[in-house]
Design an enzyme around this catalytic site. Structure first.
Site, PDB file in Angstrom:
ATOM      1  N   SER A 144      -0.589 -33.885  61.206  1.00 31.32           N
ATOM      2  CA  SER A 144      -0.090 -34.100  59.844  1.00 31.32           C
ATOM      3  C   SER A 144       1.143 -34.070  59.327  1.00 31.32           C
ATOM      4  O   SER A 144       1.140 -35.090  59.524  1.00 31.32           O
ATOM      5  CB  SER A 144      -0.609 -32.072  61.064  1.00 31.32           C
ATOM      6  OG  SER A 144      -0.290 -30.936  59.167  1.00 31.32           O
ATOM      7  N   ARG A 214       2.982 -18.143  55.733  1.00 31.26           N
ATOM      8  CA  ARG A 214       2.167 -18.830  56.614  1.00 31.26           C
ATOM      9  C   ARG A 214       0.443 -18.034  56.485  1.00 31.26           C
ATOM     10  O   ARG A 214      -0.488 -18.791  56.698  1.00 31.26           O
ATOM     11  CB  ARG A 214       2.245 -17.896  57.392  1.00 31.26           C
ATOM     12  CG  ARG A 214       1.889 -17.967  58.658  1.00 31.26           C
ATOM     13  CD  ARG A 214       1.573 -19.361  59.773  1.00 31.26           C
ATOM     14  NE  ARG A 214       1.809 -19.578  60.508  1.00 31.26           N
ATOM     15  CZ  ARG A 214       1.192 -20.976  61.280  1.00 31.26           C
ATOM     16  NH1 ARG A 214       1.783 -22.087  60.613  1.00 31.26           N
ATOM     17  NH2 ARG A 214       0.757 -21.220  62.622  1.00 31.26           N
ATOM     18  N   ASP A 317     -11.659 -31.986  56.892  1.00 27.73           N
ATOM     19  CA  ASP A 317     -10.157 -31.681  57.053  1.00 27.73           C
ATOM     20  C   ASP A 317      -9.522 -32.177  55.264  1.00 27.73           C
ATOM     21  O   ASP A 317      -9.856 -32.685  54.903  1.00 27.73           O
ATOM     22  CB  ASP A 317      -9.344 -32.707  57.458  1.00 27.73           C
ATOM     23  CG  ASP A 317      -7.907 -32.060  57.635  1.00 27.73           C
ATOM     24  OD1 ASP A 317      -7.526 -31.780  56.662  1.00 27.73           O
ATOM     25  OD2 ASP A 317      -7.028 -33.352  57.838  1.00 27.73           O
ATOM     26  N   HIS A 350      -8.699 -29.084  59.351  1.00 30.01           N
ATOM     27  CA  HIS A 350      -7.092 -30.068  59.251  1.00 30.01           C
ATOM     28  C   HIS A 350      -6.678 -29.171  61.503  1.00 30.01           C
ATOM     29  O   HIS A 350      -5.982 -30.307  61.967  1.00 30.01           O
ATOM     30  CB  HIS A 350      -5.846 -29.246  58.674  1.00 30.01           C
ATOM     31  CG  HIS A 350      -5.034 -30.004  58.908  1.00 30.01           C
ATOM     32  ND1 HIS A 350      -4.371 -31.156  58.759  1.00 30.01           N
ATOM     33  CD2 HIS A 350      -3.314 -29.003  59.325  1.00 30.01           C
ATOM     34  CE1 HIS A 350      -3.379 -31.325  59.124  1.00 30.01           C
ATOM     35  NE2 HIS A 350      -2.268 -30.377  59.276  1.00 30.01           N
ATOM     36  N   ASP A 351      -6.783 -28.036  61.646  1.00 31.10           N
ATOM     37  CA  ASP A 351      -6.437 -27.380  63.085  1.00 31.10           C
ATOM     38  C   ASP A 351      -7.189 -28.459  63.966  1.00 31.10           C
ATOM     39  O   ASP A 351      -6.940 -28.386  65.209  1.00 31.10           O
ATOM     40  CB  ASP A 351      -6.893 -26.264  63.070  1.00 31.10           C
ATOM     41  CG  ASP A 351      -5.410 -25.088  63.062  1.00 31.10           C
ATOM     42  OD1 ASP A 351      -4.382 -26.033  62.513  1.00 31.10           O
ATOM     43  OD2 ASP A 351      -5.369 -24.153  62.806  1.00 31.10           O
TER      44      ASP A 351
END
Lengths: 386, 386
Positions: A144, A214, A317, A350-351
């Site tokens: 990232s 967040r 992602d 993405h994680d």
């Protein structure tokens, strides 16, 4: 909060022209630096990450964010490599940032913390590497925003990086990502406790705005599939109408699990992260555009680079889609560089780079073992295992 | 604001058990109802849309949101069809909603407006159709949340809908969409002018929170490709460092075009939309789950339905991805219904259904012409043109 750190009294000049002095850089290390100082790996953390790669977080008590990847016998093997991770410049886990007291004043930097770039963030890491007397890093690895730093390392300090692994990243911040960051920033500005950026003077934090920021980020880190599998349309127990009611299918006055999960993630985040750090670092990401810094020619960024690259993306992602990694790999290739490119099949978004993904583990281990052979490092115990 | 509307003094009962009375439903019509009353098309608007399909918006002065689709000779041909669009229940363009004065009080409904569902929204439209003396609609058409209403029409009032076109929609609101809606809601709650929902009493609106909510939504309506093509990483003129400065590539203190565009979209939105309407309608979308209302069997929802369906999705729509439309088409098919399914190739994301997409226009025109022949309607002038 006890952290390892180094203070550089003369500080460092930033790309914007200002000077940060003194400069403190907080870091963690794992493993042992070899006598030849040739086995060091810098791991660059993501946007809201920190240096606690493989040790518990001092605020939350949670295990290190990459403890499944970094450790004895793990793909980034600390029996073999010396791993260094610094908290990024502008961060809030010990490295100089907006929460740091500003020299010559009795206030933290706060909203006066200057704008920084990936170049500045990496330049602060270089000071630590110099401090350790390391001439060339065996590898730089990051996912990232950590990938943006990895690319900055490999282009700004090419001769000091033997191998590099930019993961789930991009050679530029896309319009969509700038857009999501801007939503997050506006949410912070809209908080009544923002006080025009002077919240520290008021003894408060813009917690609700930061939590919303967040929450936005968190959604972008996942995939639709991951959210569906994890929560689907489940209702939080105790918030549903009576099961025999005709409304039982509808959570009137109730709450979906995914909502309460996001709220928890949002409010938890405000315990460990500062709003000015959020703004400063998100801006640094938005500035990142390796191609435009080389006259719009991404390949030109890698012209003199002899670093061995392994570019990794994840199929689901959508924050840093595979197309951006492919563009990167193509540019390195075009510049005559060494590059391999792997897209890991995963539906976790993405994680995925932080999660259990056996193909990814094998890729990391395989690339590091291969690069170590080329670098002439002593063989690892699992050098032939993969 | 001048709008056409009907007042139903006895109001209507809602699914939650409360009664809204009186009920006012605002609407616009285009074209002429045939003597047999067999040429009516209900168009259902999207989340933050309104009844001004093909006529200028009374607040913004902008052309109708589907004026390129609805009009004389256009795919939804008002020389042939009688088009009705109502402002949804809970909306803020004339239909009873949170901004409406509550009978017997001197205050608007505000935060006391009851929770509503797609069933309630469509039931309010049925009252208007009854008022016009229309037994069976020739068609119901809608995109996004309009598609959820279209599906509700076709399942709650199957015998009254000859043809239906759910566009860029889903038989259920996904976890990801609930998550984005929840971010928007939290942004509104975090605004200092929210006042626990009593902003109307304070003579203010939670404009900043609502703007952030809109910004989140707006990103999800577009695609990464569309944002890149439209803005890329362009800097707003006048906010860049001098062109010869080493910082020229970095917008220190500046702003990306995409940011200023989103900010404009956000703040503009607060001029025409109410925060309680936003919350009420977003909740109605979140509740929507046709399958779970039929014991988890989506096909069961269509068991008795003889409506002719054309399901349309757009390839780059990530808010309501093609997979969800395909699931819908498959369920109708499984129930033995008439259904065709078209995925339109477009890189413009969810918003594509509002934009110039020739393949989409042809699909709408073709489906309506074919359905009109089956319904025995007189031939249109372009009946053989496609």
């Amino acid at each position: 909060m006890e952290v390892q750190s180094i203070i550089f009294p003369n500080g460092m000049p930033l790309q914007c022209g200002e000077v940060i002095a003194p400069l403190e850089v907080a870091y963690q290390t794992y493993g042992t630096l070899s006598p030849k100082r040739d086995n060091a790996i810098v791991i660059c953390h993501a946007f809201t990450g920190d240096q606690f790669v493989a040790s518990p977080h001092p605020v939350t008590g949670k295990p290190g964010w990459w403890s499944r990847m970094v450790g004895p016998g793990l793909p980034i093997d600390t029996e073999r490599f010396f791993v260094i991770c610094t908290n990024v410049l502008g961060g809030c886990m010990g490295t100089t940032g907006p929460t740091t007291m500003r020299a010559g004043t009795d206030k933290p930097w706060g909203k006066d913390f200057p704008p920084i770039t990936m170049h500045d963030i990496v330049a602060a890491q270089v000071k630590v590497i110099d401090h350790f007397g390391i001439e060339q890093l065996f590898a730089v690895i990051g996912g990232s925003m950590g990938g943006m730093q990895t690319l900055t390392w490999a282009t700004d300090y090419a001769e000091r990086v033997f191998a590099a692994m930019p993961i789930a990243t991009s050679p530029f911040q896309s319009a969509q990502n700038i857009a999501f960051n801007e939503v997050s920033r506006q949410a912070i500005y809209a908080d009544p406790d923002w006080h025009g950026g002077d919240y520290q003077a008021h003894g408060v934090i813009p917690a609700r705005g930061l939590a919303v920021a967040r929450m936005v980020g968190h959604i972008t880190y996942l995939s639709e599939e991951a959210l569906t599998r994890k929560f689907g349309r489940e209702i939080r127990p105790g918030t549903m109408p009576a099961p025999n009611s005709p409304l039982a299918a509808l959570p009137f006055g109730g709450m979906f699990q995914v909502e309460s999960y996001l709220q928890y993630q949002g409010s938890n985040f405000t315990r460990r992260f500062d709003a000015h750090s959020y703004l400063t670092i998100s801006r640094a990401m938005d500035f990142f555009d390796l191609g435009s810094e080389h006259g719009g020619n991404l390949a030109a960024a890698f012209q003199q680079v002899r670093t061995r690259f392994c570019v990794v993306s994840f199929s689901s992602d959508w924050l840093f889609p595979t197309a951006q990694s492919r563009m990167l790999a193509r540019a390195i290739n075009q510049a005559g560089g060494h590059v391999s490119f792997v897209e890991i099949e995963s539906d976790r978004g993405h994680d995925a780079f932080l999660l259990e993904e056996p193909d990814f583990d094998r890729t990391v281990r395989g690339f590091l073992n291969g690069a170590a052979r080329h670098a002439g490092l002593p063989e690892g115990r699992d050098d032939h295992a993969v």
